[in-house]
Write a protein that holds these residues in place. Sequence first.
Motif, PDB file in Angstrom:
ATOM      1  N   TRP A  72      -2.692  -7.578  -7.542  1.00  0.00           N
ATOM      2  CA  TRP A  72      -3.962  -8.290  -7.327  1.00  0.00           C
ATOM      3  C   TRP A  72      -3.909  -9.713  -7.881  1.00  0.00           C
ATOM      4  O   TRP A  72      -4.323 -10.649  -7.213  1.00  0.00           O
ATOM      5  N   ALA A 125       2.287   1.808  -3.405  1.00  0.00           N
ATOM      6  CA  ALA A 125       1.288   2.229  -4.393  1.00  0.00           C
ATOM      7  C   ALA A 125       0.886   3.682  -4.226  1.00  0.00           C
ATOM      8  O   ALA A 125       0.447   4.332  -5.180  1.00  0.00           O
ATOM      9  N   PHE A 163      -7.070  -1.605  -0.961  1.00  0.00           N
ATOM     10  CA  PHE A 163      -7.939  -0.934  -1.923  1.00  0.00           C
ATOM     11  C   PHE A 163      -8.524   0.371  -1.383  1.00  0.00           C
ATOM     12  O   PHE A 163      -8.477   1.409  -2.066  1.00  0.00           O
ATOM     13  N   TYR A 220      -1.434  -2.085  -9.368  1.00  0.00           N
ATOM     14  CA  TYR A 220      -2.569  -2.688  -8.662  1.00  0.00           C
ATOM     15  C   TYR A 220      -2.955  -4.025  -9.286  1.00  0.00           C
ATOM     16  O   TYR A 220      -3.154  -5.019  -8.579  1.00  0.00           O
ATOM     17  N   THR A 238       0.839  -1.208   0.000  1.00  0.00           N
ATOM     18  CA  THR A 238       0.000   0.000   0.000  1.00  0.00           C
ATOM     19  C   THR A 238       0.866   1.248   0.000  1.00  0.00           C
ATOM     20  O   THR A 238       0.593   2.218  -0.724  1.00  0.00           O
ATOM     21  N   LEU A 273      -7.456   5.083  -7.895  1.00  0.00           N
ATOM     22  CA  LEU A 273      -7.551   3.977  -8.854  1.00  0.00           C
ATOM     23  C   LEU A 273      -8.783   4.123  -9.744  1.00  0.00           C
ATOM     24  O   LEU A 273      -8.710   3.953 -10.969  1.00  0.00           O
TER      25      LEU A 273
END
Length: 801
Positions: free
Chosen positions: A154, A138, A202, A150, A135, A209
């Motif tokens: 994922w 990102a 997320f 991402y 995280t 995103l």
Amino acid sequence: MSNRFRGGRSSSGGGANANNGGGEQRTAVASLQKKVPLTEIWADLEKGIRQIVSDRSMPKHHYMSLYSHVYNYCTSVNQIPDYYTSRGGKRDIRAGKISANSNAQKAAPAQAHELGMQLYCKLDHIFQELLVNDTREAEHKMGETALDFYTVKWDRYQFSCRVLHGMFAYLNRFWVKRESEEGHHIHVIYSLALVAWKTVFFEPLSEKLLRSAMLLVERERRGEPINTRFVKGVSESLVELGVCDNAKASDEGRCLGFYREQFEKLYFNETTAFYQRESEDFLRGNSVSEYMKRVEQRLQEETRRCGVFLHESSQEELTKLCEKTLISNHMESLHSEFKVLLQNQKVFDLSRMFSLVSRVEHGVDELRKIVGQHVEQQGEDAILRVCPNGTIPDPDVYVKQITMVRDLYSQLVESAFASDCAFKEVVDTSCAVFVNKNAVTRAAGSSAKSPELLARYCDSLLKKGSKISDEADLETELGRVMVVFNFVEDKDVFQKFYSKMLAKRLVQHLSASDDAEASMISKLKGACGYEYTSKIQKMFQDIGLSKDLTDQFKVSLKGNPLDIEFSIQVLSSGSWPFGAPNCNFALPPQLERVHARFGQYYANKHNGRKLTWLYSMSKGELVTTCFKNKYTLQASTYQIAVLLQFNDSVDCTFQQLQESTMLKEDVLMQVVGILLKCKLLTCDAKDIKPDSVLSLFLGYRNKKTRININVPMKTEQKAEAESTQKNVEDDRKILIQASIVRIAKMRRAIGHQQLLGEVLNQLSSRFKARVPIIKQCIDVLIEKEYLRRDEQKKDMYFYLA
């Protein structure tokens, strides 16, 4: 782990042998489970979890070792001991049962819950710990870079979680399942990992995103190439993250609520905004026709795009949203353009508009209304072109104008509106409007003019000398006539005129084809029923019987033949539309003998029947010997009677002719006028008076040797039209009265408005009854004591038996 003991000491001191007194030994078996502390296996499990999540390879034996750790731990957690070594536990060897005190029974599940929860919490903690670093990494990435990061993370994480889900299968199968059934909010291991991803990874990055994904979608809509995997990865992850809170943990249930709230809602909003801007901008710079092509293209693109970016359940709602934005919101512009396209017969554009507008609920209702109004106006204009100053056009021209309009728009419905039944109905309804109300009917002062002209057109088709000689073409044209016939409201008027014209064709042997006549009658019978054509069919029967009667009469004359050729047609007065002769007539002596001979023969053959001679419908042939050439004149009986007067003298006054023939002055004037026009007679004065001298023109010459001078007289035509209209009105009153009596007899008591409605409905297939006439018929039936009006309620009627 379990051990079996037989006839010796066990590690717990619980094994024993027992003898049942018969010498047979029985063995008691105890199953023991060695408890596996979490501290002994966690280090190995944690190392393995980190290795799997970091996407590093793992030997199979190592994976099985970790699986065994979980299995051993879970089996020790889930076991309820067979007996307890504490004071509270007792064992009854004889009964083969183990009993424990209630405190021990309650302690075992509680201990299992605590031990299972420890492992569950450690797994939850390590999932979150492993995601924190990803995280943080990102957070510094933007746009496509963030989406790329991402989706890669994922894909790896999801695969790792499925592997771990298999490793902890025993925990899912027993402990998690039991906890879930007891009402605890527990997820299976795969779902637990997804919850950690949603919470830790997320949600902190969601806004960035999703915004980046929407920008990529917009770029793709503008025609730029993009990596669709980025958007698809986000969408699919949100579908997978939809862990249903109310689902059983063992079901691995998913719901789409999270996906709809986070991704679908934003996608729909962005789609609406984009197409609102684009549609308005496009319409400002382009035609509606070009806009419709653009809409078709955009709808196809969005269908494809939905299959790539969205879950399949989003397709229907996305389609409706695009249709509302691109079609419904611009319906006014489409309707305005539709009128122009319809006027110019732009079939492809009309078809495209119909296809688009049909997507919207009730979207084509306005199009149908526009088509109906347009067809009515086009039909009115077409008839006005052939009736410019209120003149009554030729029946052939009139009917062809109607069929031309109907065929034009029927073909348009097939090609542009996919043969839509509702559009076909609209076209037919609009045709019926202008057929019954147009320039011709207004000039004539009655809607009955349309069925009259249609009947006259049928007469021209079925009569000898018709322009259509081929039977197949004639059958096709009769089918087109029936199309117009179905539009006519006053079908009883058509019946009257058609019957009279058919009668003349049969009597005067003018029918071009018996098969065509039978075909037309069959079509009318199919459209209106047996009663409509019953009298017409009786006419054909009479013609057949008359041929037999003529042959029989000729046979009876053997040995005493007539001086002239003679044939007769005996017609039933109730079936034929010929009334009694309205004027006197003195038959020439040359024909009197034939008249008397047949009258005597018929009276002897049919006792009690009376013959009424219709001289106006009779005809014959005269052979001339007074001219340079010999001619055969085909003439009416009246014309024959006048010409035979000149056998005695070539000159004769008008008054002498009237006295000898006993014809009315106006009728004789018409007969003489035709003979003057044919130049068989001459007159000493321009205007004929009683003392005017008529002379046989001995210098008569004609290229033909057979000359037909039997043309209809204007007075006959005018009187025929007037009498037919009067007969129609009289027949309508009889039909209305009969309908009222039938309804009243069935209802016994009925209100005024209900009676009007049922009468109109019953008679709609024959004609459109007028309410004032119906009221008059009700009053007549009350006077005749078929009905009685209620004393209290004047709008209520009772049937009198």
